[in-house]
Design a protein around this motif. Sequence first.
Motif, short mmCIF file in Angstrom:
data_model
loop_
_atom_site.label_atom_id
_atom_site.label_comp_id
_atom_site.label_asym_id
_atom_site.label_seq_id
_atom_site.Cartn_x
_atom_site.Cartn_y
_atom_site.Cartn_z
N ARG A 70 0.83 -1.21 0.00
CA ARG A 70 0.00 0.00 0.00
C ARG A 70 0.86 1.26 0.00
NH1 ARG A 70 -3.16 0.09 4.89
NH2 ARG A 70 -4.27 1.82 3.94
N VAL A 71 1.93 1.26 0.79
CA VAL A 71 2.84 2.41 0.83
C VAL A 71 3.48 2.61 -0.53
CG1 VAL A 71 5.03 3.27 1.78
CG2 VAL A 71 3.33 2.25 3.30
N THR A 72 4.02 1.54 -1.09
CA THR A 72 4.72 1.61 -2.37
C THR A 72 3.78 2.03 -3.49
OG1 THR A 72 6.17 -0.15 -1.58
CG2 THR A 72 6.29 0.37 -3.90
N ALA A 73 2.58 1.48 -3.52
CA ALA A 73 1.61 1.85 -4.56
C ALA A 73 1.24 3.32 -4.43
CB ALA A 73 0.38 0.97 -4.46
N SER A 74 1.08 3.80 -3.22
CA SER A 74 0.74 5.21 -3.01
C SER A 74 1.87 6.12 -3.50
CB SER A 74 0.46 5.50 -1.54
OG SER A 74 -0.66 4.78 -1.11
N LEU A 75 3.09 5.77 -3.15
CA LEU A 75 4.23 6.58 -3.56
C LEU A 75 4.46 6.50 -5.07
CD1 LEU A 75 6.70 5.80 -0.64
CD2 LEU A 75 5.36 7.90 -0.99
N ALA A 76 4.19 5.34 -5.66
CA ALA A 76 4.36 5.17 -7.11
C ALA A 76 3.35 6.01 -7.89
CB ALA A 76 4.25 3.70 -7.49
N SER A 77 2.24 6.37 -7.26
CA SER A 77 1.25 7.19 -7.94
C SER A 77 1.68 8.65 -8.06
CB SER A 77 -0.11 7.09 -7.24
OG SER A 77 -0.07 7.77 -6.00
N LEU A 78 2.71 9.02 -7.30
CA LEU A 78 3.27 10.37 -7.40
C LEU A 78 4.17 10.44 -8.63
CD1 LEU A 78 4.38 10.91 -3.68
CD2 LEU A 78 2.30 11.77 -4.78
N CYS A 79 4.35 11.62 -9.16
CA CYS A 79 5.29 11.80 -10.27
C CYS A 79 6.70 11.52 -9.79
CB CYS A 79 5.20 13.22 -10.82
SG CYS A 79 3.65 13.57 -11.65
N ASP A 80 7.54 11.09 -10.70
CA ASP A 80 8.93 10.79 -10.36
C ASP A 80 9.58 12.02 -9.73
OD1 ASP A 80 11.21 9.24 -10.23
OD2 ASP A 80 11.85 9.71 -12.26
N VAL A 82 8.66 11.82 2.38
CA VAL A 82 8.88 10.45 1.91
C VAL A 82 8.77 10.45 0.40
CG1 VAL A 82 8.10 8.05 2.07
CG2 VAL A 82 7.77 9.59 4.02
N GLU A 83 9.70 9.78 -0.26
CA GLU A 83 9.60 9.64 -1.72
C GLU A 83 10.11 8.28 -2.14
OE1 GLU A 83 12.32 11.80 -4.47
OE2 GLU A 83 13.23 12.53 -2.61
N LEU A 84 9.58 7.81 -3.25
CA LEU A 84 10.01 6.55 -3.84
C LEU A 84 11.29 6.81 -4.63
CD1 LEU A 84 8.83 3.66 -3.94
CD2 LEU A 84 7.76 4.27 -6.10
N THR A 85 12.31 5.99 -4.42
CA THR A 85 13.55 6.14 -5.18
C THR A 85 13.37 5.53 -6.56
OG1 THR A 85 14.43 4.03 -4.40
CG2 THR A 85 14.93 6.00 -3.05
N ARG A 86 14.33 5.76 -7.43
CA ARG A 86 14.29 5.12 -8.75
C ARG A 86 14.32 3.60 -8.60
NH1 ARG A 86 17.77 9.27 -12.08
NH2 ARG A 86 16.01 10.39 -12.96
N GLN A 87 15.14 3.13 -7.67
CA GLN A 87 15.22 1.69 -7.40
C GLN A 87 13.86 1.18 -6.90
OE1 GLN A 87 18.27 0.63 -4.55
NE2 GLN A 87 17.57 -1.48 -4.41
#
Length: 116
Positions: A18-28, A76-81
């Motif tokens: 859920r965390v990852t999916a939420s962060l992935a919905s943000l723009c890079d 909090v942000e999703l990294t490229r990895q």
Amino acid sequence: MTTMPELDPVIHAQARLRVTASLASLCDGDKITFPRLQELLDMTAGNLSTHLRKLEDAGYVEITKAHQRRTPVTYVELTRQGRRAFEDYTAALRALLNPVNGAAAPTDDSDRSTTP
């Protein structure tokens, strides 16, 4: 015989998915504040922190602490990895759900025969 794709165990836990999916919905490159993410996911601060730590240890999220005026703020942000791991995870999940040579399932009635 084809082998079944592996699902990333770091992402696979429900809360981390859920965390990852939420962060992935943000723009890079976009970030979200910790309280906003907590609100979106309806998680306690401690639970969210625990899952973010696992994702951070894997290199999937980046936590940045800053100040707005005199108030501390955690971003909090999703990294490229992390984005790549999430894309790989969703591809593996699709392959598990539709194992016929990785072919996509029909999305509308025009792809199906109407003759009995």
